[in-house]
Write a protein that holds these residues in place. Sequence first.
Motif, PDB file in Angstrom:
ATOM      1  N   ALA A  50      -2.308   4.807  -4.352  1.00  0.00           N
ATOM      2  CA  ALA A  50      -1.378   4.448  -3.353  1.00  0.00           C
ATOM      3  C   ALA A  50      -1.560   5.536  -2.384  1.00  0.00           C
ATOM      4  O   ALA A  50      -1.562   5.455  -1.137  1.00  0.00           O
ATOM      5  N   LEU A  54      -2.966   4.910   1.599  1.00  0.00           N
ATOM      6  CA  LEU A  54      -1.838   5.196   2.781  1.00  0.00           C
ATOM      7  C   LEU A  54      -2.665   6.423   3.605  1.00  0.00           C
ATOM      8  O   LEU A  54      -2.169   6.269   4.781  1.00  0.00           O
ATOM      9  N   LEU A 106       1.155   0.472  -2.941  1.00  0.00           N
ATOM     10  CA  LEU A 106       2.229   1.301  -2.808  1.00  0.00           C
ATOM     11  C   LEU A 106       3.292   0.565  -3.567  1.00  0.00           C
ATOM     12  O   LEU A 106       4.045   1.096  -4.371  1.00  0.00           O
ATOM     13  N   TRP A 109       2.904   1.356  -7.218  1.00  0.00           N
ATOM     14  CA  TRP A 109       3.371   2.711  -7.323  1.00  0.00           C
ATOM     15  C   TRP A 109       4.907   2.981  -7.407  1.00  0.00           C
ATOM     16  O   TRP A 109       5.436   3.602  -8.124  1.00  0.00           O
ATOM     17  N   VAL A 121       7.630   9.711  -1.211  1.00  0.00           N
ATOM     18  CA  VAL A 121       6.975   8.393  -1.970  1.00  0.00           C
ATOM     19  C   VAL A 121       5.929   9.172  -2.925  1.00  0.00           C
ATOM     20  O   VAL A 121       5.873   8.712  -3.924  1.00  0.00           O
TER      21      VAL A 121
END
Length: 402
Positions: A50, A54, A106, A109, A121
């Motif tokens: 993730a 990102l 994401l 996760w 995050v």
Amino acid sequence: MGHSDLDPAIHDRSPWNAGKKVGPKRPLKPRDIWAIRFYLDEHKRLRDRALFDLAIDSKLRGCDLVKIRIGDLMSAGSFRDRATVIQQKTDRPVQFEIMTEARKSLKTWLDRRGGTIRDYVFPSRIDYLGHLSTRQYARLVDEWVSTIGLDKREYGTHSMRRTKAALIYKATGNLRAVGLGLSVNTLGGMGKLPEGLPSLALPDVPLTWETLRIIAPYSLAMAAVGLLESLLTAQIVDDMTHGDSDKRQECVGQGGANIVAALFGGMGGCAMIGQSVINVTSGGRRRLSTFVAGAFLLFLLAVLGPWVGRVPMPALVAVMIMVSIGTFSWNSIPNLRRHPPTSSVVMLVTVAVVVTTHDLSLGVLAGVLLSGIFLRGQGPANVCGRAGSFRRWPHRNLSCPR
């Protein structure tokens, strides 16, 4: 704090960049991205996958990336189309789009991580309420590139920021799209282009009534729309060239060509109004002009397929818009007041149905039904009063009441 030149220890001190490669870091290539994702998925490192996705999509600095909160990416339980983050260095907001791969990683996760919209995050290993440190993020990047055989001295966290911009520019050659951070689709991204000439093959479907029942509605709709557009195109070309084409021959040729194309894995087609008008206005009058256009299109797909696949979709849309502007009859707008009201109603209803439903067959059906209703309401006297419009087809005989 400075040091004295008389201090013996200062002579044994080496510069911080001695033996190191300085300057901008290299961006990752598509095969490098695939290799890192495969490595992270194989070892089930959900957080790192993730974080990697990102970092590529956001193009943020490490100090901004590790401080992203769940609420920056999600709203009401779903991902935002474009996330906004305030940069620490410039104190200005920056937007970025979250692509499909990043959304999947994401979501996986965050389902495992949990937390609220105020939580980070990527939490710290030491303090769960804190965020991942930038130093740890840099170590992770070094590990990722070293695992796939790259020199970690040539790559770093700045490589993650440069990767998406390099990919967009390589695909589109558009610096403006890179500056805006747009993910521009290309023609090759819409589907696989042919890599050579097609081969003859029969459709691998069961020849049963059930198959016919499934494909019949779509076949009839496509045939009706195709025939109507071909007849309209032929009529427009006849009016422009002051000629008289054989409509029956055109329909038979179109049907036969569609059958042969299907045996080679092709799709059914019909006459193209825009291209035909441009062809005629450019001086084309014979079949050779249409043959050259088709042969060149085949050459583009069979030989220049990889280069054609790089054409950005916005550029193709712009070309189609210019074609529509050039082929549209602008005189038809002021002529609405001079045309019969029924003709104007049929045209407006057909356009409205096509625009609202995105289905050309429904628009054609609505136009045909309205035309039949208006023609029925006019009565035979009005129809016979227009018998002069059928002089171009002498085989049509009208029996009008006396």
